[in-house]
Write an enzyme that holds these catalytic residues in place. Sequence first.
Site, PDB file in Angstrom:
ATOM      1  N   GLY A  17      -2.626 -44.525  13.191  1.00  0.00           N
ATOM      2  CA  GLY A  17      -2.993 -45.156  13.464  1.00  0.00           C
ATOM      3  C   GLY A  17      -4.706 -44.830  12.604  1.00  0.00           C
ATOM      4  N   PRO A  18      -5.448 -46.529  12.620  1.00  0.00           N
ATOM      5  CG  PRO A  18      -5.470 -49.147  13.230  1.00  0.00           C
ATOM      6  CD  PRO A  18      -4.809 -47.800  13.463  1.00  0.00           C
ATOM      7  CB  SER A  19     -11.027 -45.544  10.684  1.00  0.00           C
ATOM      8  OG  SER A  19     -12.533 -44.765  10.737  1.00  0.00           O
ATOM      9  N   GLY A  20     -11.138 -45.102  13.494  1.00  0.00           N
ATOM     10  CA  GLY A  20     -11.395 -45.215  14.492  1.00  0.00           C
ATOM     11  C   GLY A  20     -10.521 -45.066  16.131  1.00  0.00           C
ATOM     12  CE  LYS A  23      -5.997 -41.680  12.291  1.00  0.00           C
ATOM     13  NZ  LYS A  23      -6.871 -42.485  12.993  1.00  0.00           N
ATOM     14  CB  THR A  24     -10.350 -36.972  14.929  1.00  0.00           C
ATOM     15  OG1 THR A  24      -9.940 -37.121  13.823  1.00  0.00           O
ATOM     16  CG2 THR A  24     -11.314 -35.462  15.677  1.00  0.00           C
ATOM     17  CB  SER A  91       0.384 -41.555   7.343  1.00  0.00           C
ATOM     18  OG  SER A  91       0.161 -41.387   9.251  1.00  0.00           O
TER      19      SER A  91
END
Length: 181
Positions: A17-20, A23-24, A91
């Site tokens: 998925g995009p930044s923000g 995911k983390t 990714s």
Amino acid sequence: MDGLKNLENGFTIWLTGPSGAGKTTLAVKLARKLREMGYRVEILDGDTIRKTLYPELGFSKEAREMHNRVVIHMAKLLSRNGVVAIVSLISPYKAVREYARKEIGNFIEVYVYAPLEVRIQRDPKGLYAKALRGEIKGLTGYDGVYEEPENPEVTVDSSKMTPEEEVEAVISKARELGYLP
């Protein structure tokens, strides 16, 4: 013995998925839950691996694909040795994610979604602010390419689901696929 269970066959949970997008956060919560369940778990965070192994690597398509292939290899080794590998990596290209699926074998693709407005509001690295000011171009999921997964095993919307609900969705899928008892 450290008291942790070894799975006969490990597997990889691939968070894309995009930044923000979240995911983390999901990776950390998933790892905590799986460890509480007694499994060996390793988080492969794309940013951490990049900073550690090759901090000068750029963000061209070729550089991203090389970075992704390194992470795929690491996840494959961990999975092969009975570990649950949780990959947290933008990714952006479908072809690389499909390569990961084929290369690793036991694989759960999780599309971590959040609307652009939510990602801009979160902006954990300040990237969207820079993109909005025109200081950077090609930010993945903003003005850069992000090819959404077409058939992920799990999709979570981090703007609507709690991290605990997301964790449960992923663990349920792992059980359904026979990766967890």
